[in-house]
Design an enzyme around this catalytic site. Structure first.
Site, PDB file in Angstrom:
ATOM      1  CG  HIS A 230      -0.112   0.215   2.512  1.00 62.87           C
ATOM      2  ND1 HIS A 230       0.594  -0.822   3.132  1.00 62.87           N
ATOM      3  CD2 HIS A 230       0.120   1.334   3.248  1.00 62.87           C
ATOM      4  CE1 HIS A 230       1.201  -0.345   4.205  1.00 62.87           C
ATOM      5  NE2 HIS A 230       0.954   0.955   4.306  1.00 62.87           N
ATOM      6  CG  ASP A 232       1.379   4.892   4.936  1.00 61.17           C
ATOM      7  OD1 ASP A 232       2.475   5.227   5.436  1.00 61.17           O
ATOM      8  OD2 ASP A 232       0.958   3.736   4.922  1.00 61.17           O
ATOM      9  CG  HIS A 286       5.037   1.182   2.852  1.00 57.44           C
ATOM     10  ND1 HIS A 286       4.417   2.293   2.277  1.00 57.44           N
ATOM     11  CD2 HIS A 286       4.508   1.073   4.070  1.00 57.44           C
ATOM     12  CE1 HIS A 286       3.571   2.818   3.135  1.00 57.44           C
ATOM     13  NE2 HIS A 286       3.605   2.102   4.238  1.00 57.44           N
ATOM     14  NE  ARG A 296       9.179  -5.001  11.503  1.00 57.96           N
ATOM     15  CZ  ARG A 296       8.340  -4.199  10.864  1.00 57.96           C
ATOM     16  NH1 ARG A 296       7.079  -4.579  10.648  1.00 57.96           N
ATOM     17  NH2 ARG A 296       8.729  -3.017  10.412  1.00 57.96           N
TER      18      ARG A 296
HETATM   19  C1  LIG Z   1      -5.648   6.263   7.429  1.00 62.60           C
HETATM   20  C2  LIG Z   1      -5.108   5.047   7.576  1.00 62.60           C
HETATM   21  C3  LIG Z   1      -5.702   3.785   7.035  1.00 62.60           C
HETATM   22  C4  LIG Z   1      -4.620   2.737   7.390  1.00 62.60           C
HETATM   23  C5  LIG Z   1      -4.000   3.301   8.642  1.00 62.60           C
HETATM   24  C6  LIG Z   1      -3.823   4.758   8.265  1.00 62.60           C
HETATM   25  C7  LIG Z   1      -2.655   4.870   7.246  1.00 62.60           C
HETATM   26  C8  LIG Z   1      -2.284   3.507   6.613  1.00 62.60           C
HETATM   27  C9  LIG Z   1      -3.545   2.670   6.265  1.00 62.60           C
HETATM   28  C10 LIG Z   1      -3.294   1.155   6.050  1.00 62.60           C
HETATM   29  C11 LIG Z   1      -2.234   0.638   7.039  1.00 62.60           C
HETATM   30  C12 LIG Z   1      -2.842   0.813   4.617  1.00 62.60           C
HETATM   31  C13 LIG Z   1      -2.863  -0.728   4.388  1.00 62.60           C
HETATM   32  C14 LIG Z   1      -4.283  -1.293   4.642  1.00 62.60           C
HETATM   33  C15 LIG Z   1      -4.814  -0.956   6.053  1.00 62.60           C
HETATM   34  C16 LIG Z   1      -6.294  -1.414   6.098  1.00 62.60           C
HETATM   35  C17 LIG Z   1      -4.070  -1.779   7.121  1.00 62.60           C
HETATM   36  O1  LIG Z   1      -3.437  -2.810   6.781  1.00 62.60           O
HETATM   37  O2  LIG Z   1      -4.155  -1.434   8.308  1.00 62.60           O
HETATM   38  C18 LIG Z   1      -4.710   0.583   6.255  1.00 62.60           C
HETATM   39  C19 LIG Z   1      -5.135   1.274   7.569  1.00 62.60           C
HETATM   40  C20 LIG Z   1      -6.641   1.186   7.859  1.00 62.60           C
HETATM   41  O3  LIG Z   1      -7.476   1.432   6.969  1.00 62.60           O
HETATM   42  O4  LIG Z   1      -6.955   0.848   9.029  1.00 62.60           O
HETATM   43  O1  AKG Z   2       5.103  -2.168  10.256  1.00 61.94           O
HETATM   44  C1  AKG Z   2       5.662  -1.624   9.278  1.00 61.94           C
HETATM   45  O2  AKG Z   2       6.892  -1.624   9.118  1.00 61.94           O
HETATM   46  C2  AKG Z   2       4.805  -0.910   8.235  1.00 61.94           C
HETATM   47  C3  AKG Z   2       3.428  -0.577   8.762  1.00 61.94           C
HETATM   48  C4  AKG Z   2       2.678   0.299   7.783  1.00 61.94           C
HETATM   49  O3  AKG Z   2       3.028   0.432   6.619  1.00 61.94           O
HETATM   50  C5  AKG Z   2       1.488   1.027   8.234  1.00 61.94           C
HETATM   51  O4  AKG Z   2       1.049   0.815   9.399  1.00 61.94           O
HETATM   52  O5  AKG Z   2       0.980   1.848   7.400  1.00 61.94           O
HETATM   53 FE   FE2 Z   3       2.044   2.102   5.666  1.00 59.57          FE
END
Ligand SMILES: C=C1C[C@]23C[C@H]1CC[C@H]2[C@]1(C)CCC[C@@](C)(C(=O)O)[C@H]1[C@@H]3C(=O)O
Ligand code: AKG
Ligand code: FE2
Length: 364
Positions: A230, A232, A286, A296
């Site tokens: 994704h 951010d 990333h 982790r």
């Molecule tokens: C505004 C946000 C949505 C998420 C947390 C923050 C910034 C990063 C986003 C996220 C981490 C991107 C990958 C998918 C996601 C669903 C996750 O894996 O947590 C995303 C977060 C979210 O929507 O909760």
């Molecule tokens: O845990 C990590 O190194 C990346 C986490 C991340 O990309 C996020 O929380 O948006």
């Molecule tokens: Fe991220």
């Protein structure tokens, strides 16, 4: 977006020992972790010491390095950032304490449907496939002086008095992150040639998100992902990873691992800053992989504009040669899109613009 439904809980204390992982956590072949550990991304950390002290040569050197990194992949490391590393250690210890608790205690802070704050375990009630192998605790940080201590109050009000001390630590950490972000907004403005004030002023009184990530061990780390690929959707992310490693960045058409550097912070450009720079700086693609031996942690501070600010690039970055790419929007609308309509990935901004356009057509 799959409808939100209650499903099984991701109880890490159980699942982390299971040799067979539930199928919802198995990612498609084209998104699975690399069969071999990917090459390290060789990025020189940017020394903020001289920039923070206003040394003109150091400012222009830091601006040049930031510009190179952000035009290419939207990722860089910073050192000599003025952040107290003892505070960082306190947050990591508190993170371990929180996620080490029994599930029913963590679920006191359970994320409500459609909300971005609270405790979530792998989003089992949010997505139906490609579930992330992680637990998260997210909360709001407001730099608005009328909303001071919003983090501290969240911990005490939502999590209970036994969390008040951790809430104070997270409050101090978010304040330190906010200062670093404002300095980086100034540096990004200088890097883009629009001056240090445009972005810095835009983020005074910002309304940001702090997230604690906890990645339990996984017995099938080659099939699962801690966090999927994704960008951010937010503006700028300041991330501190512990010494385990697992963050990967996609550069030159392949994944690269980011070696943990305890004294450094990872900084990456988000979708909102890509819009604020009219596409000149790239959102960083990333993900995070997991392992079978060591849990982790990562601490992610997501800088977001105040709710009423219009996300619009400075006029200097719009020209005939570089016309506007993204329409005006406000962060709450993009946030709602990611929480209720679309799972953030590497195409969120494109999907968001299409969704906005459709909404405007339907309402006209
Ligand atoms: C505004 C946000 C949505 C998420 C947390 C923050 C910034 C990063 C986003 C996220 C981490 C991107 C990958 C998918 C996601 C669903 C996750 O894996 O947590 C995303 C977060 C979210 O929507 O909760
Ligand atoms: O845990 C990590 O190194 C990346 C986490 C991340 O990309 C996020 O929380 O948006
Ligand atoms: Fe991220």
């Amino acid at each position: 977006m799959p409808s939100e439904q209650r499903s099984f809980s991701f109880d890490a204390s159980i699942l982390q020992h299971q040799s067979h992982i539930p199928p919802q956590f198995i990612w498609p072949d084209d998104e699975k972790p690399c069969p071999e550990p990917p090459p390290m991304l060789d990025v020189p950390p940017i020394d903020l010491g001289g920039f923070l002290s206003g040394d003109p040569e150091a400012v222009s050197n830091a601006a040049r390095l930031v510009d190179q990194a952000c035009r290419k992949h939207g990722f860089f490391l910073v050192v000599n950032h003025d952040i107290d590393m003892k505070l960082v250690d306190e947050v990591h210890r508190g993170t371990d304490f929180f996620f080490g608790m029994p599930l029913e205690k963590k679920e006191r802070a359970l994320r409500k449907i459609g909300d971005h704050c609270g405790y979530a375990s792998s989003f089992t009630n949010r997505f139906s496939s490609k579930l992330p192998w992680k637990e998260t605790l997210s909360f709001r940080y407001s730099a608005d002086r009328h909303l001071s201590n919003v983090v501290e109050r969240y911990f005490s009000d939502v999590m209970g008095d036994d969390y008040a001390a951790f809430g104070k630590v997270c409050q101090r950490y978010c304040e330190a992150m906010n200062m670093l972000c404002l300095n980086l907004m100034e540096l990004l403005g200088i890097s883009l040639g629009v001056g240090g004030g445009y972005y810095r002023d835009l983020f005074e009184g910002n309304d940001s998100i702090m997230r604690l990530n906890y990645y339990p061990t996984c017995q099938k780390p080659d099939l699962a992902l801690g966090t999927g690929p994704h960008c951010d959707p937010t503006t700028l992310t300041i991330l501190h990873q512990d010494d385990v490693g697992g963050l990967e960045v996609y550069v030159d058409e392949k994944w690269h691992s980011i070696t943990p550097t305890p004294q450094a912070f990872v900084v990456n450009i988000g979708d909102t800053f890509m819009a604020l720079s009219n596409g000149i700086y790239k959102g960083c693609l990333h993900r995070a992989v997991v392992n079978s031996t060591t849990p982790r942690r990562s601490l992610a501070f997501f800088l977001c504009p105040r709710m009423d600010k219009i996300v619009r690039p400075p006029k200097e970055l719009v020209s005939e040669g570089n016309p506007r790419i993204y329409p005006d929007f406000t962060w709450p609308v993009l946030l709602e899109f990611t929480q209720k309509h679309y799972r953030s990935d590497m195409k969120t901004l494109e999907a968001f613009v299409n969704w906005l356009r459709q909404k405007r057509i339907n309402s006209s």
